[in-house]
Design an enzyme around this catalytic site. Structure first.
Site, mmCIF file in Angstrom:
data_model
loop_
_atom_site.group_PDB
_atom_site.id
_atom_site.type_symbol
_atom_site.label_atom_id
_atom_site.label_comp_id
_atom_site.label_asym_id
_atom_site.label_seq_id
_atom_site.Cartn_x
_atom_site.Cartn_y
_atom_site.Cartn_z
ATOM 1 N N VAL A 133 0.848 -1.190 0.000
ATOM 2 C CA VAL A 133 0.000 0.000 0.000
ATOM 3 C C VAL A 133 0.882 1.239 0.000
ATOM 4 C CG1 VAL A 133 -2.004 -1.013 1.145
ATOM 5 C CG2 VAL A 133 -0.073 -0.202 2.508
ATOM 6 N N GLU A 162 4.650 -8.213 2.680
ATOM 7 C CA GLU A 162 5.051 -9.536 2.212
ATOM 8 C C GLU A 162 6.245 -9.412 1.282
ATOM 9 O OE1 GLU A 162 3.628 -12.568 3.236
ATOM 10 O OE2 GLU A 162 5.659 -12.655 2.473
ATOM 11 N N LEU A 164 7.487 -12.326 -0.274
ATOM 12 C CA LEU A 164 7.610 -13.578 -1.035
ATOM 13 C C LEU A 164 7.622 -13.303 -2.535
ATOM 14 C CD1 LEU A 164 4.703 -14.519 -2.501
ATOM 15 C CD2 LEU A 164 4.082 -14.930 -0.139
ATOM 16 N N GLU A 166 6.802 -15.107 -6.221
ATOM 17 C CA GLU A 166 6.060 -16.249 -6.764
ATOM 18 C C GLU A 166 7.032 -17.275 -7.340
ATOM 19 O OE1 GLU A 166 2.757 -15.006 -9.237
ATOM 20 O OE2 GLU A 166 2.412 -13.359 -7.848
ATOM 21 N N LYS A 221 8.714 -1.586 2.043
ATOM 22 C CA LYS A 221 8.221 -2.518 1.030
ATOM 23 C C LYS A 221 8.335 -1.903 -0.370
ATOM 24 C CE LYS A 221 6.369 -5.752 -1.212
ATOM 25 N NZ LYS A 221 5.438 -6.811 -1.147
ATOM 26 N N ALA A 224 12.052 -1.746 -1.253
ATOM 27 C CA ALA A 224 12.636 -3.047 -1.612
ATOM 28 C C ALA A 224 12.279 -3.379 -3.057
ATOM 29 C CB ALA A 224 12.126 -4.133 -0.668
ATOM 30 N N SER A 270 17.067 -9.738 -19.052
ATOM 31 C CA SER A 270 15.898 -10.424 -19.601
ATOM 32 C C SER A 270 15.196 -9.500 -20.582
ATOM 33 C CB SER A 270 14.939 -10.785 -18.462
ATOM 34 O OG SER A 270 14.463 -9.598 -17.846
ATOM 35 N N GLY A 274 8.367 -8.613 -15.164
ATOM 36 C CA GLY A 274 6.911 -8.604 -15.108
ATOM 37 C C GLY A 274 6.474 -8.866 -13.688
ATOM 38 N N CYS A 277 3.898 -6.965 -8.975
ATOM 39 C CA CYS A 277 4.384 -5.973 -8.009
ATOM 40 C C CYS A 277 5.295 -4.890 -8.549
ATOM 41 C CB CYS A 277 5.093 -6.690 -6.869
ATOM 42 S SG CYS A 277 3.921 -7.498 -5.790
HETATM 43 C C1 UDX Z 1 -1.197 -9.245 -3.716
HETATM 44 C C2 UDX Z 1 -1.093 -8.121 -2.758
HETATM 45 O O1 UDX Z 1 -1.834 -8.273 -1.673
HETATM 46 C C3 UDX Z 1 -0.901 -6.877 -3.454
HETATM 47 O O2 UDX Z 1 -0.784 -5.779 -2.651
HETATM 48 C C4 UDX Z 1 0.372 -7.085 -4.109
HETATM 49 O O3 UDX Z 1 0.994 -5.919 -4.448
HETATM 50 C C5 UDX Z 1 0.113 -8.023 -5.264
HETATM 51 O O4 UDX Z 1 -0.212 -9.174 -4.724
HETATM 52 P P1 UDX Z 1 -2.428 -11.120 -4.686
HETATM 53 O O5 UDX Z 1 -2.582 -12.023 -3.528
HETATM 54 O O6 UDX Z 1 -1.330 -11.417 -5.646
HETATM 55 O O7 UDX Z 1 -2.300 -9.642 -4.149
HETATM 56 O O8 UDX Z 1 -3.731 -10.836 -5.469
HETATM 57 P P2 UDX Z 1 -4.820 -11.860 -5.939
HETATM 58 O O9 UDX Z 1 -4.196 -13.159 -6.232
HETATM 59 O O10 UDX Z 1 -5.596 -11.120 -6.960
HETATM 60 O O11 UDX Z 1 -5.707 -12.077 -4.628
HETATM 61 C C6 UDX Z 1 -6.531 -11.150 -4.040
HETATM 62 C C7 UDX Z 1 -7.802 -11.855 -3.580
HETATM 63 O O12 UDX Z 1 -8.575 -10.962 -2.806
HETATM 64 C C8 UDX Z 1 -8.688 -12.350 -4.713
HETATM 65 O O13 UDX Z 1 -8.932 -13.734 -4.551
HETATM 66 C C9 UDX Z 1 -9.978 -11.547 -4.558
HETATM 67 O O14 UDX Z 1 -11.138 -12.291 -4.892
HETATM 68 C C10 UDX Z 1 -9.948 -11.208 -3.085
HETATM 69 N N1 UDX Z 1 -10.732 -10.034 -2.728
HETATM 70 C C11 UDX Z 1 -10.556 -8.869 -3.397
HETATM 71 C C12 UDX Z 1 -11.646 -10.118 -1.683
HETATM 72 O O15 UDX Z 1 -11.843 -11.174 -1.091
HETATM 73 N N2 UDX Z 1 -12.325 -8.992 -1.327
HETATM 74 C C13 UDX Z 1 -12.187 -7.813 -1.986
HETATM 75 O O16 UDX Z 1 -12.831 -6.827 -1.632
HETATM 76 C C14 UDX Z 1 -11.275 -7.760 -3.042
HETATM 77 C C1 UDX Z 2 8.678 -9.596 -6.302
HETATM 78 C C2 UDX Z 2 9.693 -9.475 -5.159
HETATM 79 O O1 UDX Z 2 10.857 -10.258 -5.452
HETATM 80 C C3 UDX Z 2 9.064 -9.909 -3.847
HETATM 81 O O2 UDX Z 2 9.961 -9.716 -2.780
HETATM 82 C C4 UDX Z 2 7.794 -9.098 -3.628
HETATM 83 O O3 UDX Z 2 7.149 -9.494 -2.440
HETATM 84 C C5 UDX Z 2 6.861 -9.259 -4.793
HETATM 85 O O4 UDX Z 2 7.513 -8.874 -6.002
HETATM 86 P P1 UDX Z 2 7.783 -11.576 -7.842
HETATM 87 O O5 UDX Z 2 7.265 -10.480 -8.711
HETATM 88 O O6 UDX Z 2 6.843 -12.656 -7.428
HETATM 89 O O7 UDX Z 2 8.392 -10.968 -6.478
HETATM 90 O O8 UDX Z 2 9.038 -12.287 -8.566
HETATM 91 P P2 UDX Z 2 10.560 -11.872 -8.820
HETATM 92 O O9 UDX Z 2 11.364 -13.099 -8.663
HETATM 93 O O10 UDX Z 2 10.974 -10.709 -8.029
HETATM 94 O O11 UDX Z 2 10.569 -11.517 -10.381
HETATM 95 C C6 UDX Z 2 9.926 -10.374 -10.910
HETATM 96 C C7 UDX Z 2 10.255 -10.227 -12.374
HETATM 97 O O12 UDX Z 2 11.618 -9.867 -12.563
HETATM 98 C C8 UDX Z 2 10.062 -11.506 -13.188
HETATM 99 O O13 UDX Z 2 9.497 -11.204 -14.427
HETATM 100 C C9 UDX Z 2 11.460 -12.036 -13.343
HETATM 101 O O14 UDX Z 2 11.610 -12.864 -14.442
HETATM 102 C C10 UDX Z 2 12.237 -10.745 -13.486
HETATM 103 N N1 UDX Z 2 13.668 -10.849 -13.139
HETATM 104 C C11 UDX Z 2 14.043 -11.201 -11.874
HETATM 105 C C12 UDX Z 2 14.639 -10.556 -14.096
HETATM 106 O O15 UDX Z 2 14.314 -10.222 -15.237
HETATM 107 N N2 UDX Z 2 15.967 -10.643 -13.750
HETATM 108 C C13 UDX Z 2 16.369 -10.984 -12.497
HETATM 109 O O16 UDX Z 2 17.588 -11.028 -12.255
HETATM 110 C C14 UDX Z 2 15.374 -11.278 -11.524
#
Ligand code: UDX
Ligand code: UDX
Length: 491
Positions: A133, A162, A164, A166, A221, A224, A270, A274, A277
């Site tokens: 947020v 968070e 983590l 994916e 956050k 980072a 790369s 994507g 976040c």
């Molecule tokens: C997350 C984070 O929480 C977000 O801030 C981050 O930057 C991206 O990832 P994520 O868990 O990946 O979200 O999103 P998503 O997989 O879309 O899950 C959100 C869930 O919340 C959905 O299942 C949706 O149905 C649910 N939701 C949404 C509710 O239950 N109530 C709502 O009002 C809105």
């Molecule tokens: C990211 C952050 O790593 C995590 O800490 C945060 O909570 C959520 O956002 P995520 O988006 O799930 O996590 O995956 P990440 O492994 O960070 O990769 C993000 C993108 O960057 C991917 O498209 C990945 O392929 C790309 N990437 C990552 C590169 O192109 N080069 C790298 O060296 C690392």
């Protein structure tokens, strides 16, 4: 210090894995994950553990805990009421309308969750922001809760972002580098921080739990993710220099990564980052800086996004120019659609951009990804947004106005279950996701089934450049100069 029940609003990529790991590490705590979406909850509860998200190791954790101290439900009010701690893990997409469109995060789901909590809570609660947020969002949540609370119910709002990633979520949650908890620096605020810390102390050493004020936690956050994204944009910027000079970006990354001040991670060039976040959070930071009247800081971070856009477009342009500047009616196979390996998630995947750019030039696409559902690919490619962006940015990639995106997708895109079938008769293939299985394909067989000259574009640097060249492919890799370089597109 007693926490007996936790509720998590949002059963997505963050809420699901996070709560599954908490349940597995804290058998004395009941964890209920709730969501508005009945189909999503049905998947979490499915008999054969056909979970709504693919994440290595997640199924095993859910199998261990579901029905014991881990529950999935749509009964949001009941779970809120029973819980001592409520996590908010709903999504916070970039706004697509109004003030801050395209940059500010849309907090409507967070606000709705806060209002719901205030509405139904009959006892004191600790409300935890898990979703990323903007700075000071906790304050807004707190104000909503206070303005709407009933019967003297007390709330404390904490920030517990968070970290983590994916594809490695379970390991990241089981063995985090650190956990961050931000809270109000008052007696009740610090007590709430300690309560949440107690949950994590079930498996995380105390010294790895960092406690700060709320805003430091929220800003950490964003910082980072901005730093991580910046590293990728930095190495991608150098990849362009490498391609122009003959240096190899892998060698450069290795050479600089051995400097302990820099470290070896996140230096993989790369075709652009994507995921749900990075782009969203950096844009969020840019917007925040503008709102704080810090235009130089905003411009600095905006460049991270601009470099990512440039890299995606640059790689697509390379494909087009290598294929003799015309790809109309040529078949190009896209290997990988997820935004990274080991996930079925496609949010902001560079593959989407690559496909759109190629489709705008009239190419026929054969797409293969081992995890992404076919209907998701079609949905992602049928959105207009990216073509609109490319219309604004580069007239070479403009969309013909007559066709709707859906018609275009129907005409140009075919999705395959088998990579060899997807590659048959293709002029070229583009590796967009670094799935391990792509390293082990039989490239001689593939070469023999493709049209000649056969082109290989490696947007992830996972293929054996020399082996492919020896087979006969014309190989183009991010960050590596090809001897027989492709001519640039003529204006
Ligand atoms: C997350 C984070 O929480 C977000 O801030 C981050 O930057 C991206 O990832 P994520 O868990 O990946 O979200 O999103 P998503 O997989 O879309 O899950 C959100 C869930 O919340 C959905 O299942 C949706 O149905 C649910 N939701 C949404 C509710 O239950 N109530 C709502 O009002 C809105
Ligand atoms: C990211 C952050 O790593 C995590 O800490 C945060 O909570 C959520 O956002 P995520 O988006 O799930 O996590 O995956 P990440 O492994 O960070 O990769 C993000 C993108 O960057 C991917 O498209 C990945 O392929 C790309 N990437 C990552 C590169 O192109 N080069 C790298 O060296 C690392």
């Amino acid at each position: 210090m007693v926490v007996t029940k936790i509720c998590c609003i949002g059963a997505g990529y963050v809420g699901g894995p996070t709560c599954s790991v908490i349940a597995s590490k804290c058998p004395d705590v009941y964890v209920t994950v709730v969501d508005l979406s009945q189909p999503r909850i049905d998947c979490w509860n499915s008999k054969d553990f056909n979970l709504p998200i693919y994440e290595p190791g997640l199924k095993e954790v859910v199998q261990q805990c579901r029905g014991r101290n881990l529950f999935f439900s749509t009964n949001i009010d009941e779970a809120i009421n029973a819980a001592d701690i409520i996590f908010i893990s709903v999504n916070t997409p970039t706004k697509t309308y109004g003030l801050g469109k395209g940059r500010a995060p849309d907090l409507k789901y967070i606000e709705a969750a806060a209002r719901r909590i205030a509405d139904v809570a009959t006892g004191n609660k600790i409300v935890v922001e898990k979703s990323t947020v903007p700075v000071k969002a906790a304050e807004s949540i707190q104000r909503i809760l206070f303005a709407n609370m009933k019967n003297g119910v007390r709330f404390q709002v904490l920030s517990n972002p968070e970290f983590l990633a994916e594809g490695t979520a379970i390991n990241d949650l089981m063995n985090p580098d650190r956990v961050l908890i931000g809270g109000e620096q008052s007696t009740s605020g610090l007590q709430a921080v300690e309560k949440l810390s107690w949950v994590y102390e079930h498996w995380i050493p105390k010294e790895n739990i960092i406690k700060t004020n709320t805003w430091s936690s929220e800003l950490s956050k964003l910082t980072a993710n901005a730093f991580l994204a910046q590293r990728i944009s930095s190495i991608n910027a150098m990849s362009a220099v490498c391609e122009a000079t003959g240096a190899d970006v892998g060698e450069v990354a290795h050479a600089i990564g051995t400097d302990s001040r820099l470290g070896p991670k996140f230096l993989q060039a790369s075709l652009g980052f994507g995921g749900s976040c990075f782009q969203k959070d950096v844009l969020n930071l840019v917007y925040l800086c503008e709102a704080l009247n810090l235009p130089e800081v905003a411009a600095y971070w905006q460049q991270v996004i601009d470099m990512n856009d440039y890299q995606r477009r640059r790689f697509a342009t390379k494909v087009i120019s290598c294929l003799f500047n015309t790809i109309t009616d040529k078949t190009i196979t896209i290997l990988g659609f997820a935004f990274k390996k080991n996930t079925g998630d496609t949010r902001e995947s560079s593959s989407i951009y690559m496909c759109k750019y190629l489709m705008d030039e009239g190419a026929k696409l054969h797409i293969y990804d081992p995890q992404v559902e076919h209907k998701q690919i079609i949905a992602d490619l049928s959105h207009r947004d990216i073509s609109e962006q490319s219309e604004r940015g580069d007239s070479k990639m403009a969309t013909p106005p007559v066709e709707t995106e859906k018609e275009k997708v129907n005409k140009l895109v075919k999705i395959f279950e088998d990579p060899y079938e997807a590659l048959k008769g293709a002029h070229a293939f583009v590796v967009c996701t670094e799935w391990d299985e792509f390293k082990d394909l039989d490239y001689l067989r593939i070469y023999n089934s493709m049209l000649k000259p056969a082109f290989a574009f490696d947007g992830r640097r996972i293929l054996n450049y020399d082996a492919l060249t020896n087979i006969g492919f014309h190989v183009e890799t991010v960050g590596h100069k090809t001897l027989n370089n492709c001519l640039p597109i003529t204006p």
